[in-house]
Enzyme design. Structure first.
Site, PDB file in Angstrom:
ATOM      1  CD  GLU A 257      39.965   5.394   2.529  1.00  0.00           C
ATOM      2  OE1 GLU A 257      39.142   5.774   3.626  1.00  0.00           O
ATOM      3  OE2 GLU A 257      40.246   6.217   1.460  1.00  0.00           O
ATOM      4  CD1 TRP A 260      42.117   8.769   4.389  1.00  0.00           C
ATOM      5  CD2 TRP A 260      41.705  10.413   5.816  1.00  0.00           C
ATOM      6  NE1 TRP A 260      42.070  10.035   3.737  1.00  0.00           N
ATOM      7  CE2 TRP A 260      41.960  10.852   4.654  1.00  0.00           C
ATOM      8  CE3 TRP A 260      41.730  11.095   7.123  1.00  0.00           C
ATOM      9  CZ2 TRP A 260      42.015  12.371   4.203  1.00  0.00           C
ATOM     10  CZ3 TRP A 260      41.502  12.777   6.649  1.00  0.00           C
ATOM     11  CH2 TRP A 260      41.539  13.015   5.287  1.00  0.00           C
ATOM     12  CD1 TRP A 288      26.699  25.055  16.773  1.00  0.00           C
ATOM     13  CD2 TRP A 288      26.456  24.413  14.517  1.00  0.00           C
ATOM     14  NE1 TRP A 288      27.998  24.587  16.145  1.00  0.00           N
ATOM     15  CE2 TRP A 288      27.844  24.294  14.780  1.00  0.00           C
ATOM     16  CE3 TRP A 288      25.946  24.255  13.308  1.00  0.00           C
ATOM     17  CZ2 TRP A 288      28.693  23.633  13.804  1.00  0.00           C
ATOM     18  CZ3 TRP A 288      26.855  23.677  12.298  1.00  0.00           C
ATOM     19  CH2 TRP A 288      28.130  23.413  12.574  1.00  0.00           C
ATOM     20  CG  ASN A 323      33.825   7.086   3.856  1.00  0.00           C
ATOM     21  OD1 ASN A 323      33.416   7.372   5.110  1.00  0.00           O
ATOM     22  ND2 ASN A 323      34.371   7.439   2.795  1.00  0.00           N
ATOM     23  CD1 TRP A 341      30.519  20.711  14.461  1.00  0.00           C
ATOM     24  CD2 TRP A 341      31.466  18.714  15.680  1.00  0.00           C
ATOM     25  NE1 TRP A 341      31.570  21.102  15.352  1.00  0.00           N
ATOM     26  CE2 TRP A 341      32.034  19.806  16.158  1.00  0.00           C
ATOM     27  CE3 TRP A 341      31.554  17.497  16.056  1.00  0.00           C
ATOM     28  CZ2 TRP A 341      33.172  19.582  17.075  1.00  0.00           C
ATOM     29  CZ3 TRP A 341      32.414  17.564  16.747  1.00  0.00           C
ATOM     30  CH2 TRP A 341      33.232  18.350  17.332  1.00  0.00           C
ATOM     31  CD1 TRP A 364      30.672  12.388  13.169  1.00  0.00           C
ATOM     32  CD2 TRP A 364      29.006  14.064  12.476  1.00  0.00           C
ATOM     33  NE1 TRP A 364      29.170  11.702  13.036  1.00  0.00           N
ATOM     34  CE2 TRP A 364      28.376  12.974  12.204  1.00  0.00           C
ATOM     35  CE3 TRP A 364      28.443  15.127  11.869  1.00  0.00           C
ATOM     36  CZ2 TRP A 364      26.933  12.782  11.792  1.00  0.00           C
ATOM     37  CZ3 TRP A 364      27.337  15.418  11.562  1.00  0.00           C
ATOM     38  CH2 TRP A 364      26.502  14.194  11.371  1.00  0.00           C
TER      39      TRP A 364
END
Ligand SMILES: Cc1cc2nc3c(=O)[nH]c(=O)nc-3n(C[C@H](O)[C@H](O)[C@H](O)COP(=O)(O)OP(=O)(O)OC[C@H]3O[C@@H](n4cnc5c(N)ncnc54)[C@H](O)[C@@H]3O)c2cc1C
Length: 457
Positions: A257, A260, A288, A323, A341, A364
């Protein structure tokens, strides 16, 4: 007597600090400086400002114990620093390198005015150290992490000896503003250390199994402390590597993590345009929906999907979200509601105490399927199945959506399935006490796929 300026931005700690070490290495007394940048602090006070200001007060108390202080000034950093360097005969300004476009522009401007040295520390490995053999940046996480893991372990700055400037030699001090603490996140070094100790002693062994469960408190809860540098990411990675069970699943998964986090900082550094548009050009023209009522319902936790609503209420009420819940709610906004988004990214940044441009944008774009290492766009989270899997008994839902608390487990993820006559016995009338689902998950899939296909051409 000249001084060296340690310019504090998101490295609010006295130990394991590369910028502070570089300032100390000059051999001159160090002046810790925080600049209240009107562009960052002028907007309505959000949780991150409150957390930061309280963390700075804690740092100031630590500095006062050493006979020094925190020098606070308001204004535009290049102006403030030029004045300070002149007034205090500073040999230079030392700060931790930050990779957001805003920070890069700011630092570029400052470096034209004063001698500015930027150091590592925000990431474990700097973005330019984790590159493909041909020098290009990675855009896929797995090869990035393989390269990352092949590098020698990072080192921590040695505590270079050196003094802080005594407080009686400080020029006029501005006071930090009074700001309420963020409930649930005491912004102190002591709190950061005790959370870390608790996580390492009690939770990390089960982290790999429990990290996705929204009903269990199985993650570290350290994100705001890492965000503002009360803990050094490099130190965290070393602590994990040094733990006897480094090769155990929990330790490996947690380190992953942190990788990441480095990865998304690297993406923002090498591809700063992700802040403004989809990483993948083919997804820059998704039609959208403009649906302000649906966006409002999502923000308020009134979509009629219990796990989505629980998560959105947790965010609004506390400034933090699990998360797995971030992934579910982001998928719901983009795939079920077909809302951009970037609207969700903005709302998260408004609310999150750990809000970070790189991680938030990366999360996102991952969820929307528009990013670097994205979930394929045709994979759409089913909010009912996600709830059943990661909150099997509805504990998380009942906590955040109390109007559903009397529902038996069988209905907790699908309250609309309770027969109308039975609803009253659970103290709940759908449509009155809790909304009908604002979309039908099983029907929106085709709409979403068509919109993504339309953009991809
Ligand atoms: C849509 C979305 C938005 C997100 N926005 C943010 C954000 O603004 N700030 C933020 O710090 N994290 C963000 N994340 C990542 C992740 O959700 C949080 O870091 C994590 O929930 C924080 O809880 P924790 O400290 O208990 O994490 P732990 O599970 O204990 O992880 C330890 C640390 O690793 C880092 N980390 C963990 N997961 C990720 C990840 N997927 N990406 C990047 N770093 C990670 C964080 O610094 C975290 O504190 C986002 C994820 C998604 C899907």
């Amino acid at each position: 007597m000249p001084v060296a300026i340690w310019w504090i931005r998101r490295d609010v700690r006295l130990t394991d600090n590369f910028a502070l070490q570089a300032a100390r290495k000059t051999g001159y007394p160090v002046v810790p400086v925080f600049i209240r940048d009107s562009r960052l602090m002028a907007n309505s006070v959000n949780r991150r400002q409150r957390f930061l200001v309280n963390a700075l007060k804690d740092l100031q108390a630590q500095l006062r114990q050493e006979g020094s202080d925190l020098l606070v000034r308001s204004g535009e950093p290049s102006d403030v620093l030029s004045t300070l360097v002149r007034e205090m005969s500073a040999v230079g300004v030392y700060a931790e390198k930050d990779f957001s476009p805003f920070a890069k522009n700011r630092d570029e401007k400052v470096s034209r005015e004063v001698p500015l040295t930027l150091t590592g520390g925000l990431t474990i490995h700097p973005p330019d150290a984790v590159l493909k053999p041909d020098g290009a940046p990675y855009t896929i996480f797995t090869p990035y992490s393989r390269k990352w893991l092949s590098l020698p372990a990072p080192f921590l700055p040695t505590s270079a000896p050196g003094d802080f400037l005594p407080s009686n030699q400080f020029p006029g001090l501005e006071l930090l503003p009074a700001m309420d603490p963020v409930e649930g996140f005491a912004a102190t070094r002591e709190e950061a250390e005790s959370r870390l100790a608790l996580f390492l002693s009690l939770k990390i062994d089960e982290y790999a199994n429990q990290r996705d469960r929204m009903d269990l408190n199985g993650t570290s809860g350290l994100s705001p402390y890492i965000r503002f540098g009360l803990l050094s990411p490099a130190r965290l990675s070393l602590v994990i590597r040094q733990q006897a069970g480094y090769l155990m699943d929990g330790q490996r998964t947690w380190l992953n993590e942190l990788i990441w986090r480095d990865f998304y900082q690297s993406i923002l550094h090498h591809f700063p345009f992700v802040k403004y548009e989809a990483f993948q050009p083919k997804f820059r023209h998704i039609p959208w929906r403009n649906a302000p009522d649906d966006l409002r319902a999502w923000k308020d936790g009134l979509t009629g999907y219990p796990v989505v609503d629980a998560a959105m209420r947790q965010l609004k009420s506390t400034g933090w979200m699990h998360n797995r819940a971030r992934m579910i709610t982001a998928s719901f906004l983009t795939k079920d509601l077909l809302i951009n988004w970037q609207d969700g990214e903005r709302w998260f940044m408004d609310q999150l105490v750990d809000g970070d441009t790189a991680s938030n944008n990366g999360g996102w774009q991952w969820a929307a399927g528009t990013g670097t290492d994205a979930a394929p766009y045709f994979r759409i989270f089913n909010p009912v199945l996600q709830g059943k899997r990661f909150d099997p008994h509805g504990v998380y839902i009942r906590h955040w959506v109390p109007e559903l608390r009397n529902l038996p487990d069988q209905y907790i993820h699908e309250p609309w399935a309770v027969p109308p006559l039975e609803q009253v016995s659970f103290g709940l009338v759908i449509g009155r006490d809790y909304p009908h689902p604002i979309v039908e998950h099983n029907l929106v899939r085709e709409r979403t796929l068509a919109a993504y296909r339309a953009s991809a051409g």
